[in-house]
Design an enzyme around this catalytic site. Structure first.
Site, mmCIF file in Angstrom:
data_model
loop_
_atom_site.group_PDB
_atom_site.id
_atom_site.type_symbol
_atom_site.label_atom_id
_atom_site.label_comp_id
_atom_site.label_asym_id
_atom_site.label_seq_id
_atom_site.Cartn_x
_atom_site.Cartn_y
_atom_site.Cartn_z
ATOM 1 N N GLU A 175 32.389 -13.899 14.274
ATOM 2 C CA GLU A 175 32.912 -12.774 13.516
ATOM 3 C C GLU A 175 31.979 -11.559 13.617
ATOM 4 O O GLU A 175 32.434 -10.416 13.732
ATOM 5 C CB GLU A 175 33.092 -13.161 12.040
ATOM 6 C CG GLU A 175 34.095 -14.292 11.833
ATOM 7 C CD GLU A 175 33.449 -15.675 11.831
ATOM 8 O OE1 GLU A 175 33.977 -16.569 11.160
ATOM 9 O OE2 GLU A 175 32.407 -15.857 12.523
ATOM 10 N N ARG A 184 27.460 -33.084 30.816
ATOM 11 C CA ARG A 184 26.113 -33.173 30.234
ATOM 12 C C ARG A 184 25.770 -31.871 29.508
ATOM 13 O O ARG A 184 25.213 -31.875 28.410
ATOM 14 C CB ARG A 184 25.071 -33.378 31.341
ATOM 15 C CG ARG A 184 24.779 -34.775 31.769
ATOM 16 C CD ARG A 184 23.586 -34.765 32.733
ATOM 17 N NE ARG A 184 23.471 -36.013 33.460
ATOM 18 C CZ ARG A 184 22.597 -36.221 34.437
ATOM 19 N NH1 ARG A 184 21.774 -35.238 34.805
ATOM 20 N NH2 ARG A 184 22.540 -37.394 35.047
ATOM 21 N N HIS A 225 27.210 -15.148 14.591
ATOM 22 C CA HIS A 225 28.432 -15.927 14.722
ATOM 23 C C HIS A 225 29.529 -15.065 15.350
ATOM 24 O O HIS A 225 29.358 -13.870 15.574
ATOM 25 C CB HIS A 225 28.873 -16.448 13.353
ATOM 26 C CG HIS A 225 27.934 -17.470 12.778
ATOM 27 N ND1 HIS A 225 28.183 -18.114 11.591
ATOM 28 C CD2 HIS A 225 26.754 -17.972 13.229
ATOM 29 C CE1 HIS A 225 27.196 -18.955 11.327
ATOM 30 N NE2 HIS A 225 26.318 -18.884 12.305
ATOM 31 N N ASP A 279 15.131 -45.761 38.064
ATOM 32 C CA ASP A 279 15.503 -44.554 38.813
ATOM 33 C C ASP A 279 14.543 -43.377 38.647
ATOM 34 O O ASP A 279 14.620 -42.422 39.434
ATOM 35 C CB ASP A 279 16.910 -44.097 38.406
ATOM 36 C CG ASP A 279 17.975 -45.148 38.675
ATOM 37 O OD1 ASP A 279 17.764 -45.966 39.586
ATOM 38 O OD2 ASP A 279 19.002 -45.140 37.966
ATOM 39 N N THR A 312 29.624 -50.320 39.499
ATOM 40 C CA THR A 312 28.794 -49.132 39.275
ATOM 41 C C THR A 312 27.519 -49.147 40.105
ATOM 42 O O THR A 312 26.865 -48.119 40.250
ATOM 43 C CB THR A 312 28.408 -49.010 37.792
ATOM 44 O OG1 THR A 312 27.662 -50.181 37.402
ATOM 45 C CG2 THR A 312 29.651 -48.889 36.920
ATOM 46 N N ALA A 313 27.149 -50.303 40.641
ATOM 47 C CA ALA A 313 25.980 -50.418 41.519
ATOM 48 C C ALA A 313 26.079 -51.727 42.285
ATOM 49 O O ALA A 313 26.642 -52.711 41.793
ATOM 50 C CB ALA A 313 24.682 -50.383 40.705
ATOM 51 N N SER A 346 12.758 -50.127 23.237
ATOM 52 C CA SER A 346 12.271 -50.989 22.158
ATOM 53 C C SER A 346 10.787 -51.276 22.254
ATOM 54 O O SER A 346 10.070 -51.264 21.252
ATOM 55 C CB SER A 346 13.049 -52.307 22.153
ATOM 56 O OG SER A 346 14.412 -52.078 21.870
ATOM 57 N N SER A 400 23.250 -47.273 43.997
ATOM 58 C CA SER A 400 24.404 -46.637 43.348
ATOM 59 C C SER A 400 24.568 -45.176 43.746
ATOM 60 O O SER A 400 25.508 -44.521 43.303
ATOM 61 C CB SER A 400 24.277 -46.725 41.824
ATOM 62 O OG SER A 400 23.127 -46.021 41.382
#
Length: 370
Positions: A54, A189, A52, A205, A166-167, A227, A173
């Site tokens: 410290e 990202r 860490h 894509d 957006t497209a 899904s 796009s």
């Protein structure tokens, strides 16, 4: 004449250097100074399992043969008081002879939360809390979200024309925004623990959804909402080394699931309404996996589902100076609304020009209060 940098400001700058390194641990910086304000040692949190801030500062002082007994440690988060992958930092400070600790903010982790300060005070170390608190919380907004809400901080990213497209209707796009904006988007990202997209984006894509435009010591994990488990086992997203791929489905006991697991993916069934993935349950599961900041980079259908579920905390929007007209895709499908009051009201948090484009960061009011 230049004004000397305040120790806590230097500690915050060091914490920012851990932005893409320390996940899922918080980004923390530490500066140790003597009575006259001279820096004896400094450092920031390393990769998970590493030292860490410290400890890094104490090691730097030792390597330079500087005595830290009686010194002040300026740290951007409460020193930890529990045994995790590393030992308690508060014990290390006490053993080194530090006599004063100035910390920006208390650690929201229930394993620490005040215990570090209490242990320091019990050992006779003077403790002050407050300088740089807002900046430290901002650097660790996802960590605070996970610890206090039990969910990651969800940042929805999109690129659009000035009229919100957006497209195009034919799906084109690439690229609405400039190379500079794309590189900036990759930097966002890189700071996230995980990038999330939907299977529709994967099928349309075949993206890698990795960080390529900026240097990064680690790749964020990838989350796919799928899904019906339509993700192809041969998709390019599996070609990115040193990251995990987590796929969430409405069922997970199929041959498709086995094929994806054979590619190294984790497949989890979280069935919700109408055969879709339960997004709220997904958020809880990602928090348990240690995801602080979640970078949502998906199509309008999944974006709309996140908005409807009340799961979007902020919008990272790149606007290009062009108009694309009617018939194209928007940011999120979640209407139609019957009244303006039904809209998702947001507050502008930051606005900056990136190349020829505009980067806008807007937040849902009240989310940073936790």
């Amino acid at each position: 004449m230049n004004t000397p940098e305040a120790p806590i400001d230097r500690a915050l700058a060091l914490a920012a250097q851990a932005l893409c390194i320390s996940n899922p641990n918080p980004r923390v910086g530490c500066v140790i100074t003597d009575g006259g304000g001279a820096v004896l040692g400094e450092g920031h949190t390393q990769q998970v399992g590493g030292p860490h801030a410290e400890i890094m500062a104490l090691r730097a002082a030792a390597a330079a043969d500087r005595d830290v007994r009686g010194a002040t440690a300026w740290v951007t988060l409460e020193p930890c008081a529990h045994q995790g992958r590393t030992g308690p930092c508060c014990d290390a400070l006490i053993a080194a002879g530090i006599k004063r600790v100035v910390a920006s903010i208390a650690d929201p982790n229930p394993l620490v939360s005040g215990a570090g300060f209490a242990r320091l005070r019990a050992a006779g170390v003077a403790v002050e809390v407050g300088p740089g608190a807002a900046a430290s919380r901002e650097l660790n907004i996802g960590f605070f979200s996970r610890m206090l809400r039990g969910t990651p901080w969800v940042r929805m990213k999109a690129a659009a024309s000035l009229d919100g497209v957006t497209a195009l209707a034919n799906g084109a796009s690439q690229w609405i925004t400039s190379e500079a904006a794309r590189a900036d988007g990759h930097a966002w990202r890189a700071r996230a623990c995980a990038v999330l997209t939907g299977v529709g984006t994967v099928l349309t894509d075949d993206p890698r959804l990795d960080v390529r435009e900026v240097a990064t010591p680690r790749q964020p994990h990838l989350v796919i909402v799928d899904s019906r488990l339509r993700t192809p086992p041969g998709a390019r997203l599996f070609d990115v080394p040193a990251r995990q791929v987590w796929i969430y489905a409405a069922r997970g006991d199929t041959a498709a699931a086995d094929a994806l697991r054979a590619r190294g993916a984790s497949v989890t069934a979280l069935p919700g309404e109408s055969g879709q993935v339960d997004l709220r349950a997904l958020m809880g599961d990602l928090a348990r996996r240690g995801v602080n900041e979640l970078h949502l980079e998906a199509g309008r259908t999944l974006n709309g589902a996140f908005v409807r579920a009340g799961l979007v905390d902020e919008l990272l929007l790149y606007l290009a100076p062009l108009m694309l007209g009617s018939g194209g895709s928007g940011l999120a499908d979640w209407g139609p609304l019957q009244a303006l009051s039904e809209g998702l009201r947001m507050e502008l948090h930051a606005l900056q020009r990136v190349g020829p484009d505009l980067r806008l960061l807007a937040r849902v009011p009240g989310r940073v209060a936790f």
